[in-house]
Design an enzyme around this catalytic site. Structure first.
Site, PDB file in Angstrom:
ATOM      1  N   GLY A  14       0.825  -1.210   0.000  1.00  0.00           N
ATOM      2  CA  GLY A  14       0.000   0.000   0.000  1.00  0.00           C
ATOM      3  C   GLY A  14       0.855   1.253   0.000  1.00  0.00           C
ATOM      4  O   GLY A  14       0.597   2.199  -0.760  1.00  0.00           O
ATOM      5  N   ARG A  33      -5.471   1.760   9.623  1.00  0.00           N
ATOM      6  CA  ARG A  33      -6.213   1.473  10.861  1.00  0.00           C
ATOM      7  C   ARG A  33      -5.399   1.917  12.075  1.00  0.00           C
ATOM      8  O   ARG A  33      -5.883   2.615  12.946  1.00  0.00           O
ATOM      9  CB  ARG A  33      -6.533  -0.023  10.939  1.00  0.00           C
ATOM     10  CG  ARG A  33      -7.242  -0.414  12.209  1.00  0.00           C
ATOM     11  CD  ARG A  33      -7.528  -1.895  12.254  1.00  0.00           C
ATOM     12  NE  ARG A  33      -6.307  -2.700  12.168  1.00  0.00           N
ATOM     13  CZ  ARG A  33      -6.289  -4.023  12.169  1.00  0.00           C
ATOM     14  NH1 ARG A  33      -7.422  -4.689  12.254  1.00  0.00           N
ATOM     15  NH2 ARG A  33      -5.149  -4.676  12.090  1.00  0.00           N
ATOM     16  N   ASN A 102      -4.892  -9.499  -3.224  1.00  0.00           N
ATOM     17  CA  ASN A 102      -4.963 -10.726  -4.022  1.00  0.00           C
ATOM     18  C   ASN A 102      -6.243 -11.491  -3.708  1.00  0.00           C
ATOM     19  O   ASN A 102      -6.208 -12.596  -3.184  1.00  0.00           O
ATOM     20  CB  ASN A 102      -3.763 -11.617  -3.707  1.00  0.00           C
ATOM     21  CG  ASN A 102      -2.771 -11.629  -4.856  1.00  0.00           C
ATOM     22  OD1 ASN A 102      -3.135 -11.394  -6.012  1.00  0.00           O
ATOM     23  ND2 ASN A 102      -1.523 -11.919  -4.542  1.00  0.00           N
ATOM     24  N   SER A 128       0.474  -6.809 -10.121  1.00  0.00           N
ATOM     25  CA  SER A 128       1.589  -7.760 -10.138  1.00  0.00           C
ATOM     26  C   SER A 128       2.914  -7.033 -10.192  1.00  0.00           C
ATOM     27  O   SER A 128       3.027  -5.967 -10.781  1.00  0.00           O
ATOM     28  CB  SER A 128       1.477  -8.683 -11.352  1.00  0.00           C
ATOM     29  OG  SER A 128       2.639  -9.489 -11.435  1.00  0.00           O
ATOM     30  N   LYS A 182      -5.387 -11.885 -13.048  1.00  0.00           N
ATOM     31  CA  LYS A 182      -4.228 -11.860 -12.148  1.00  0.00           C
ATOM     32  C   LYS A 182      -3.952 -13.268 -11.617  1.00  0.00           C
ATOM     33  O   LYS A 182      -2.795 -13.698 -11.528  1.00  0.00           O
ATOM     34  CB  LYS A 182      -4.481 -10.890 -10.981  1.00  0.00           C
ATOM     35  CG  LYS A 182      -3.440 -10.938  -9.865  1.00  0.00           C
ATOM     36  CD  LYS A 182      -2.078 -10.535 -10.377  1.00  0.00           C
ATOM     37  CE  LYS A 182      -0.991 -10.342  -9.326  1.00  0.00           C
ATOM     38  NZ  LYS A 182      -0.949 -11.129  -8.150  1.00  0.00           N
ATOM     39  N   HIS A 185      -2.395 -15.289 -14.363  1.00  0.00           N
ATOM     40  CA  HIS A 185      -1.011 -14.803 -14.461  1.00  0.00           C
ATOM     41  C   HIS A 185      -0.133 -15.527 -13.442  1.00  0.00           C
ATOM     42  O   HIS A 185       0.947 -16.023 -13.770  1.00  0.00           O
ATOM     43  CB  HIS A 185      -0.981 -13.285 -14.224  1.00  0.00           C
ATOM     44  CG  HIS A 185       0.388 -12.756 -13.881  1.00  0.00           C
ATOM     45  ND1 HIS A 185       0.944 -12.913 -12.630  1.00  0.00           N
ATOM     46  CD2 HIS A 185       1.324 -12.110 -14.609  1.00  0.00           C
ATOM     47  CE1 HIS A 185       2.158 -12.385 -12.622  1.00  0.00           C
ATOM     48  NE2 HIS A 185       2.402 -11.891 -13.805  1.00  0.00           N
ATOM     49  N   ASN A 186      -0.598 -15.604 -12.214  1.00  0.00           N
ATOM     50  CA  ASN A 186       0.200 -16.266 -11.179  1.00  0.00           C
ATOM     51  C   ASN A 186       0.349 -17.754 -11.470  1.00  0.00           C
ATOM     52  O   ASN A 186       1.411 -18.330 -11.229  1.00  0.00           O
ATOM     53  CB  ASN A 186      -0.437 -16.069  -9.803  1.00  0.00           C
ATOM     54  CG  ASN A 186      -0.203 -14.675  -9.256  1.00  0.00           C
ATOM     55  OD1 ASN A 186      -0.015 -13.734 -10.018  1.00  0.00           O
ATOM     56  ND2 ASN A 186      -0.219 -14.535  -7.951  1.00  0.00           N
ATOM     57  N   GLU A 189       2.941 -18.145 -13.949  1.00  0.00           N
ATOM     58  CA  GLU A 189       4.221 -17.915 -13.271  1.00  0.00           C
ATOM     59  C   GLU A 189       4.708 -19.212 -12.595  1.00  0.00           C
ATOM     60  O   GLU A 189       5.898 -19.542 -12.658  1.00  0.00           O
ATOM     61  CB  GLU A 189       3.998 -16.793 -12.250  1.00  0.00           C
ATOM     62  CG  GLU A 189       5.169 -16.405 -11.405  1.00  0.00           C
ATOM     63  CD  GLU A 189       4.737 -15.366 -10.355  1.00  0.00           C
ATOM     64  OE1 GLU A 189       4.040 -14.391 -10.700  1.00  0.00           O
ATOM     65  OE2 GLU A 189       5.087 -15.558  -9.175  1.00  0.00           O
ATOM     66  N   TYR A 190       3.797 -19.941 -11.986  1.00  0.00           N
ATOM     67  CA  TYR A 190       4.157 -21.231 -11.366  1.00  0.00           C
ATOM     68  C   TYR A 190       4.732 -22.171 -12.434  1.00  0.00           C
ATOM     69  O   TYR A 190       5.741 -22.833 -12.219  1.00  0.00           O
ATOM     70  CB  TYR A 190       2.917 -21.911 -10.768  1.00  0.00           C
ATOM     71  CG  TYR A 190       2.570 -21.551  -9.350  1.00  0.00           C
ATOM     72  CD1 TYR A 190       2.312 -20.235  -8.977  1.00  0.00           C
ATOM     73  CD2 TYR A 190       2.453 -22.538  -8.379  1.00  0.00           C
ATOM     74  CE1 TYR A 190       1.946 -19.918  -7.674  1.00  0.00           C
ATOM     75  CE2 TYR A 190       2.091 -22.225  -7.066  1.00  0.00           C
ATOM     76  CZ  TYR A 190       1.841 -20.922  -6.719  1.00  0.00           C
ATOM     77  OH  TYR A 190       1.479 -20.612  -5.440  1.00  0.00           O
TER      78      TYR A 190
HETATM   79  P1  2AM Z   1      -2.761  -2.158  10.675  1.00  0.00           P
HETATM   80  O1  2AM Z   1      -1.502  -1.443  10.376  1.00  0.00           O
HETATM   81  O2  2AM Z   1      -3.684  -1.369  11.499  1.00  0.00           O
HETATM   82  O3  2AM Z   1      -2.553  -3.556  11.219  1.00  0.00           O
HETATM   83  C1  2AM Z   1      -1.614  -5.247   6.175  1.00  0.00           C
HETATM   84  O4  2AM Z   1      -1.841  -6.064   7.245  1.00  0.00           O
HETATM   85  C2  2AM Z   1      -2.465  -3.988   6.244  1.00  0.00           C
HETATM   86  O5  2AM Z   1      -3.834  -4.356   6.402  1.00  0.00           O
HETATM   87  C3  2AM Z   1      -2.118  -3.078   7.410  1.00  0.00           C
HETATM   88  O6  2AM Z   1      -2.184  -1.772   6.925  1.00  0.00           O
HETATM   89  C4  2AM Z   1      -3.214  -3.381   8.398  1.00  0.00           C
HETATM   90  O7  2AM Z   1      -3.519  -2.332   9.268  1.00  0.00           O
HETATM   91  C5  2AM Z   1      -4.373  -3.603   7.484  1.00  0.00           C
HETATM   92  N1  2AM Z   1      -5.453  -4.364   8.125  1.00  0.00           N
HETATM   93  C6  2AM Z   1      -5.454  -5.677   8.441  1.00  0.00           C
HETATM   94  N2  2AM Z   1      -6.642  -6.042   8.970  1.00  0.00           N
HETATM   95  C7  2AM Z   1      -7.418  -4.928   8.962  1.00  0.00           C
HETATM   96  C8  2AM Z   1      -8.742  -4.665   9.375  1.00  0.00           C
HETATM   97  N3  2AM Z   1      -9.517  -5.642   9.865  1.00  0.00           N
HETATM   98  N4  2AM Z   1      -9.199  -3.415   9.243  1.00  0.00           N
HETATM   99  C9  2AM Z   1      -8.417  -2.435   8.741  1.00  0.00           C
HETATM  100  N5  2AM Z   1      -7.157  -2.631   8.327  1.00  0.00           N
HETATM  101  C10 2AM Z   1      -6.656  -3.866   8.436  1.00  0.00           C
END
Ligand code: 2AM
Length: 475
Positions: A14, A33, A102, A128, A182, A185-186, A189-190
């Site tokens: 992200g 979050r 994914n 990807s 996607k 595609h994966n 890739e395998y």
């Molecule tokens: P976090 O940092 O608050 O844990 C990868 O795990 C991403 O997904 C992180 O940014 C995580 O936020 C987010 N994430 C995982 N579960 C989530 C949820 N139930 N609600 C919001 N964000 C979530």
């Protein structure tokens, strides 16, 4: 509201996507979050471009221009549903929610249908290229409505990898189409990685070449038809020497391959669609075999490893190269069959050649060869199989001898080559005038009165197997 687009979920993928968009001049609203991750992100990368950070989801939503476009980049599964639920109440008619994780395409279809009722356009977006791709230009497969793509397309095409001035991003089709492609595609890739691994194994175990020599072989191969990211990094991995032990890196890595699941999904879906993606299936099963520790250990106690490697000369290396290319053609042809079948089944209208176009850069299977696939579909949009198109047919004709030699030599030496053997069997099966499926039909009719068709007459038939004179009757 000032942000062009929003992104929630600032883990590595992200963060990198958000930075990529900002670097291309888009103002990006960011949210996570756990708020500290958002503020840490702004501290570390705020200078990449224009960001608007929000602590609450409502502030985040309010900071984005309408119709809003919001990318969700959280763990696939329940987390995605949780975030969608929280956002839904805050959005307006015509807003666009994008799941860039994914997800299984069936989940995407389900979410799209549920959100449609709220007037929200849900987009399943396959990304990807891993973390590096997300930051510097991934390959992006977008599903969803035309309205959604009108809003998203310019940003997505901007941040994607570019090859010859063409972005590696496209509107694949409605709802689950992006995540479906996607997934395939994966799967491809395998298959590609399995074939590369088998080529390495055969050359090492039969031709007796050491990893460092094989790194050079792969480097040379990367200058021809096989030119691709995976061959390039195969050379890197083979050349690498473990710092602790001084041994080839491949010899200190545990030989049990892991999988996150997209390959398995591809095979599961292929079974439902009835498409024989044998290359992908063999690759998924080969990883599974490698992790079957108890059975491997038990077998090794009872059976000696059989390694009567036949003598081979220098020409064997070239045979392996042509075999690898031919087997790769088969695996990709099967993968594209699956895309066409999936598109027909779900009425997605996917343009197969366009998929080759957007895989030319950014993604793991990027390769020179994809240009040829694109050209093949440009010439003949309804191509039945890539294998018969001139360029690929030539590769198969030129590789056939090598493929047979690699399979027979490896088999004689006790080196498993499920990928190569599967590709050869598929190729041979398609070419045969008569397949033993005729006998299978006979067996089915014998034990279960399943009926059969005939080569010489229309209609459905059954043979009265239980009677003395065993007459054929119309069923
Ligand atoms: P976090 O940092 O608050 O844990 C990868 O795990 C991403 O997904 C992180 O940014 C995580 O936020 C987010 N994430 C995982 N579960 C989530 C949820 N139930 N609600 C919001 N964000 C979530």
């Amino acid at each position: 509201a000032t942000a062009d687009i929003g992104l929630t979920g600032l883990a590595v993928m992200g963060s990198n996507l958000a930075r990529n968009m900002a670097r291309h001049g888009h103002t990006v609203a960011v949210h996570n979050r756990t708020t500290s991750k958002m503020t840490d992100f702004l501290d570390a990368h705020g200078s990449d471009g224009d960001f608007v950070g929000s602590e609450s989801l409502s502030d985040f939503v309010a900071s984005i221009k309408q119709p809003r476009a919001i990318i969700i980049m959280v763990k696939a599964g329940e987390a995605t549903d949780a975030v969608i639920d929280e956002l839904t109440g805050l959005l307006d008619d015509g807003d666009i929610l994008v799941d860039a994780g994914n997800a299984h395409f069936a989940d995407t279809v389900r979410r799209q249908q549920a959100l449609e009722e709220h007037g929200i356009h849900f987009v399943g977006m396959g990304v990807s290229g891993g973390e590096e791709g997300a930051l510097n230009g991934p390959s992006i497969m977008v599903g969803g409505s035309d309205h959604a793509y009108e809003r998203l397309g310019p940003i997505v095409e901007d941040i994607a990898a570019q090859v010859d001035g063409t972005p590696c991003a496209a509107h694949v089709g409605p709802d689950g189409a992006g995540h479906f492609v996607k997934m395939v595609h994966n799967g491809i890739e395998y298959a590609d990685m399995q074939l590369i691994a088998e080529a390495y194994d055969v050359l090492r175990s039969v031709a007796g070449q050491e990893p460092a020599e094989l790194a050079e072989v792969f480097r040379r191969w990367n200058e021809g038809d096989l030119e691709s990211f995976l061959i390039e990094i195969a050379a890197d991995v083979l050349a690498h020497v473990d710092a602790d032990t001084g041994r080839p890196f491949v010899d200190v890595v545990a030989d049990s391959a892991e999988q996150k699941g997209t390959g398995r999904w591809t095979v599961q879906v292929a079974l439902d669609l009835g498409v024989p993606v044998t290359g992908i299936a063999e690759a998924v099963f080969a990883r599974s075999v490698s992790g079957h520790d108890a059975q491997r250990e038990a077998a090794q106690k009872v059976f000696e490893e059989k390694l009567d490697a036949p003598e081979v000369g220098e020409d064997f290396v070239e045979d392996v190269r042509t075999a690898l290319f031919a087997a790769k053609v088969v695996a990709y042809a099967q993968g594209f069959d699956m895309i066409v079948e999936g598109s027909n089944e779900h009425d997605w209208g996917i343009h197969a050649g366009e998929m080759a176009t957007i895989w030319r850069g950014g993604c793991i299977i990027r390769a020179k060869f994809l240009d040829r696939i694109r050209e093949a579909f440009d010439d003949e949009p309804d191509l039945t199989t890539l294998m018969t198109q001139e360029y690929f047919a030539t590769a198969l004709r030129e590789g056939e001898r090598g493929l047979r030699r690699v399979v027979t030599t490896a088999t004689a030496a006790g080196v498993p080559v499920p990928g190569f053997a599967g590709a050869l069997s598929y190729f041979d099966a398609l070419r045969r005038d008569r397949l033993p499926a005729a006998l299978i039909q006979g067996l089915r009719d014998n034990f279960g009165a399943h009926t059969y068709e005939r080569v010489d007459r229309d209609g459905t038939f059954h043979t009265q197997w239980a009677t003395d004179d065993r007459k054929e009757v119309e069923a």
